[in-house]
Design a protein around this motif. Structure first.
Motif, PDB file in Angstrom:
ATOM      1  N   LEU A 196       1.473 -12.193  -5.231  1.00  0.00           N
ATOM      2  CA  LEU A 196       1.157 -10.993  -5.086  1.00  0.00           C
ATOM      3  C   LEU A 196       0.684 -10.227  -6.391  1.00  0.00           C
ATOM      4  CD1 LEU A 196       3.875 -10.028  -2.574  1.00  0.00           C
ATOM      5  CD2 LEU A 196       1.526  -9.726  -2.112  1.00  0.00           C
ATOM      6  N   ASP A 197       0.342  -9.156  -6.574  1.00  0.00           N
ATOM      7  CA  ASP A 197      -0.315  -8.632  -7.773  1.00  0.00           C
ATOM      8  C   ASP A 197       1.081  -7.490  -7.931  1.00  0.00           C
ATOM      9  OD1 ASP A 197      -1.100  -5.881  -9.214  1.00  0.00           O
ATOM     10  OD2 ASP A 197      -2.457  -7.362  -9.993  1.00  0.00           O
ATOM     11  N   ILE A 198       1.772  -7.893  -9.153  1.00  0.00           N
ATOM     12  CA  ILE A 198       3.152  -7.036  -9.321  1.00  0.00           C
ATOM     13  C   ILE A 198       2.868  -5.752  -9.559  1.00  0.00           C
ATOM     14  CG2 ILE A 198       5.305  -7.005 -10.669  1.00  0.00           C
ATOM     15  CD1 ILE A 198       5.110  -9.301  -8.629  1.00  0.00           C
ATOM     16  N   GLN A 199       1.981  -5.439 -10.225  1.00  0.00           N
ATOM     17  CA  GLN A 199       1.512  -4.108 -10.673  1.00  0.00           C
ATOM     18  C   GLN A 199       1.309  -3.239  -9.335  1.00  0.00           C
ATOM     19  OE1 GLN A 199      -1.030  -3.368 -13.940  1.00  0.00           O
ATOM     20  NE2 GLN A 199      -0.583  -1.088 -14.267  1.00  0.00           N
TER      21      GLN A 199
ATOM     22  N   PHE B 175       2.086  -4.143  -6.422  1.00  0.00           N
ATOM     23  CA  PHE B 175       3.264  -4.133  -5.592  1.00  0.00           C
ATOM     24  C   PHE B 175       4.416  -3.221  -5.714  1.00  0.00           C
ATOM     25  CE2 PHE B 175       7.337  -6.336  -4.812  1.00  0.00           C
ATOM     26  CZ  PHE B 175       7.334  -6.233  -3.429  1.00  0.00           C
ATOM     27  N   LYS B 176       4.686  -2.869  -7.206  1.00  0.00           N
ATOM     28  CA  LYS B 176       5.631  -1.955  -7.614  1.00  0.00           C
ATOM     29  C   LYS B 176       5.290  -0.654  -7.107  1.00  0.00           C
ATOM     30  CE  LYS B 176       9.298  -0.761 -10.260  1.00  0.00           C
ATOM     31  NZ  LYS B 176      10.065   0.462  -9.306  1.00  0.00           N
ATOM     32  N   THR B 177       3.873  -0.245  -7.315  1.00  0.00           N
ATOM     33  CA  THR B 177       3.603   1.042  -7.109  1.00  0.00           C
ATOM     34  C   THR B 177       3.507   1.176  -5.567  1.00  0.00           C
ATOM     35  OG1 THR B 177       1.643   1.180  -8.827  1.00  0.00           O
ATOM     36  CG2 THR B 177       1.275   2.526  -7.107  1.00  0.00           C
ATOM     37  N   ASP B 178       3.273   0.237  -4.890  1.00  0.00           N
ATOM     38  CA  ASP B 178       3.298   0.482  -3.300  1.00  0.00           C
ATOM     39  C   ASP B 178       4.831   0.466  -2.686  1.00  0.00           C
ATOM     40  OD1 ASP B 178       0.712   0.742  -2.958  1.00  0.00           O
ATOM     41  OD2 ASP B 178       0.597  -1.589  -2.690  1.00  0.00           O
ATOM     42  N   TYR B 179       5.564  -0.401  -3.485  1.00  0.00           N
ATOM     43  CA  TYR B 179       7.142  -0.300  -3.143  1.00  0.00           C
ATOM     44  C   TYR B 179       7.952   1.220  -3.584  1.00  0.00           C
ATOM     45  CZ  TYR B 179      12.084  -1.907  -3.883  1.00  0.00           C
ATOM     46  OH  TYR B 179      13.349  -2.058  -3.743  1.00  0.00           O
ATOM     47  N   ASP B 180       7.062   1.624  -4.496  1.00  0.00           N
ATOM     48  CA  ASP B 180       7.750   2.974  -4.864  1.00  0.00           C
ATOM     49  C   ASP B 180       7.296   4.014  -3.972  1.00  0.00           C
ATOM     50  OD1 ASP B 180       9.590   2.091  -6.887  1.00  0.00           O
ATOM     51  OD2 ASP B 180       8.105   2.161  -8.442  1.00  0.00           O
ATOM     52  N   GLY B 181       6.239   3.903  -3.561  1.00  0.00           N
ATOM     53  CA  GLY B 181       5.544   4.984  -2.643  1.00  0.00           C
ATOM     54  C   GLY B 181       5.133   4.664  -1.143  1.00  0.00           C
ATOM     55  N   LYS B 182       3.851   4.037  -0.671  1.00  0.00           N
ATOM     56  CA  LYS B 182       3.494   3.844   0.446  1.00  0.00           C
ATOM     57  C   LYS B 182       4.548   2.948   1.429  1.00  0.00           C
ATOM     58  CE  LYS B 182      -1.298   3.466  -0.955  1.00  0.00           C
ATOM     59  NZ  LYS B 182      -2.062   2.390  -0.878  1.00  0.00           N
ATOM     60  N   ALA B 183       5.084   2.201   0.749  1.00  0.00           N
ATOM     61  CA  ALA B 183       5.919   1.073   1.520  1.00  0.00           C
ATOM     62  C   ALA B 183       7.075   1.586   2.230  1.00  0.00           C
ATOM     63  CB  ALA B 183       6.518  -0.086   0.601  1.00  0.00           C
ATOM     64  N   LYS B 184       7.706   2.735   1.810  1.00  0.00           N
ATOM     65  CA  LYS B 184       8.905   3.655   2.008  1.00  0.00           C
ATOM     66  C   LYS B 184       8.489   4.220   3.399  1.00  0.00           C
ATOM     67  CE  LYS B 184      11.249   3.981  -2.112  1.00  0.00           C
ATOM     68  NZ  LYS B 184      11.864   4.786  -3.349  1.00  0.00           N
ATOM     69  N   ILE B 185       6.920   4.723   3.596  1.00  0.00           N
ATOM     70  CA  ILE B 185       6.699   5.358   4.524  1.00  0.00           C
ATOM     71  C   ILE B 185       6.306   4.573   5.676  1.00  0.00           C
ATOM     72  CG2 ILE B 185       4.876   6.769   5.493  1.00  0.00           C
ATOM     73  CD1 ILE B 185       4.409   7.795   2.451  1.00  0.00           C
TER      74      ILE B 185
ATOM     75  N   GLU C  21      14.465  -6.991  -9.785  1.00  0.00           N
ATOM     76  CA  GLU C  21      14.185  -8.438 -10.645  1.00  0.00           C
ATOM     77  C   GLU C  21      14.009  -9.686  -9.655  1.00  0.00           C
ATOM     78  OE1 GLU C  21      18.690  -8.043 -11.831  1.00  0.00           O
ATOM     79  OE2 GLU C  21      16.985  -6.808 -11.056  1.00  0.00           O
ATOM     80  N   ASN C  22      14.897  -9.545  -8.534  1.00  0.00           N
ATOM     81  CA  ASN C  22      14.870 -10.893  -7.730  1.00  0.00           C
ATOM     82  C   ASN C  22      13.864 -10.770  -6.620  1.00  0.00           C
ATOM     83  OD1 ASN C  22      16.910 -12.123  -8.802  1.00  0.00           O
ATOM     84  ND2 ASN C  22      18.465 -11.283  -7.502  1.00  0.00           N
ATOM     85  N   ILE C  23      13.393  -9.279  -6.337  1.00  0.00           N
ATOM     86  CA  ILE C  23      12.331  -9.240  -5.197  1.00  0.00           C
ATOM     87  C   ILE C  23      10.846  -9.393  -6.131  1.00  0.00           C
ATOM     88  CG2 ILE C  23      11.039  -7.145  -4.296  1.00  0.00           C
ATOM     89  CD1 ILE C  23      13.902  -5.619  -3.652  1.00  0.00           C
ATOM     90  N   ALA C  24      10.953  -8.770  -7.388  1.00  0.00           N
ATOM     91  CA  ALA C  24       9.685  -9.139  -8.152  1.00  0.00           C
ATOM     92  C   ALA C  24       9.276 -10.605  -8.203  1.00  0.00           C
ATOM     93  CB  ALA C  24       9.888  -8.405  -9.551  1.00  0.00           C
TER      94      ALA C  24
END
Length: 305
Positions: A175-178, A180-190, A164-167
């Motif tokens: 940033l576009d939150i939707q 951002f969340k998709t990338d946070y859960d996926g590509k960003a980890k890589i 919630e604090n990151i968002a």
């Protein structure tokens, strides 16, 4: 407890670094390719690195004076994976609180260490991954996002490992939150894992570490929080033709058009004035109602109205 082991959250003011528990040795000669500017700076940092907050004044000045010649590649270091180790006199989050208060006084930057007592972070990995997610959308907005994250952590005592604090910070950075969340859960980890792997190749052993490189693969490293001249000299050694662009302040508020929030130390370093002079100017502007001020026990942050 082995007192000689390094705890990454025990940042050493003498060296100006937050060192990792294991000293990495470069595994190979990692090259740094320049792109659009004569000099590329690979900056290894972490949102919760107090020494990195300590070099914000120098970094902001470098961008203003030599922005035409440098491109900064922000890489995440993963300072605190978790609390599974016990070293350097820090074995639990509350041990960090007093240390951060000391760092605040040393760097003359506002930090409230009580976050480690009131709402401690269990890891810096979520904020590192979030930074990679922000970079996928926009490098410029990612820099704003990192700044907002740090202000929320150091001044507002927000646990920036919580979604919630990151968002909230992502929203404030535009940033576009939707996405951002998709990338946070996926590509960003890589991408974050790639940063960790690249850090090993470069031999990163603590933060902040800045690798300066030119087009001929000449490299210079500035390790830790250093005076402004150290960063400027590294740049000029690689690119002597760089011409300093002195920031001309039309009035006392001019700098806020570039950087919407400024601590007195940042204002002082950028404008080449003393800390006390900067504090006086900013406080006068605040009293006149021209600036907002956020005060904590170890300093203040000013922002334009």
């Amino acid at each position: 407890m082995n007192e000689n082991k390094t705890n990454p959250l025990l940042c050493d003011p003498k060296t100006g670094t937050c060192e990792m528990p294991i000293n990495e040795k470069p595994t190979e000669n990692a090259s740094i390719a320049t792109e659009n500017k004569p000099v590329k700076i690979v900056y290894y940092t972490d949102p919760i690195c107090s020494s990195c907050w300590g070099i914000e004044p120098q970094l902001r000045k470098l961008k203003l004076e030599y922005g035409d010649y440098i491109e900064i590649d922000y890489r995440m270091g993963g300072l605190l994976p978790d609390w599974s180790y016990n070293s350097g006199g820090i074995s639990k989050p509350s041990d960090v609180a007093h240390h951060w208060d000391e760092a605040s006084l040393h760097y003359e930057m506002p930090i409230d260490g009580n976050v480690w007592i009131e709402d401690p972070l269990d890891s810096s990995y979520p904020s590192c991954i979030a930074m990679k997610a922000a970079q996928i959308q926009s490098k410029e907005k990612a820099v704003k996002f990192m700044r907002i994250l740090r202000e929320h952590l150091y001044l507002d005592k927000k646990n920036i490992a919580k979604w919630e604090n990151i968002a909230k910070a992502a929203q404030l950075a535009g940033l576009d939150i939707q996405t951002f969340k998709t990338d946070y859960d996926g590509k960003a980890k890589i991408l974050f894992q790639e940063d960790l792997n690249y850090a090993k190749k470069l031999g990163v052993r603590g933060f902040p570490t800045l690798f300066f490189a030119d087009g001929d693969n000449n490299q210079l490293t500035v390790y830790g929080s250093k005076p402004y001249a150290s960063y400027e000299n590294a740049l000029l050694a690689l690119y002597p033709d760089a011409k300093k662009k002195q920031f001309i302040a039309e009035n006392a508020l001019s700098l806020f058009e570039v950087y919407p929030t400024l601590a007195p130390k940042e204002y002082a370093v950028i404008l080449d004035i003393s800390y006390s002079e900067a504090s006086l100017i900013l406080e006068t502007l605040f009293e006149k109602g021209e600036l907002n001020k956020k005060s904590i026990k170890n300093g203040s942050l000013y922002s334009r109205k």
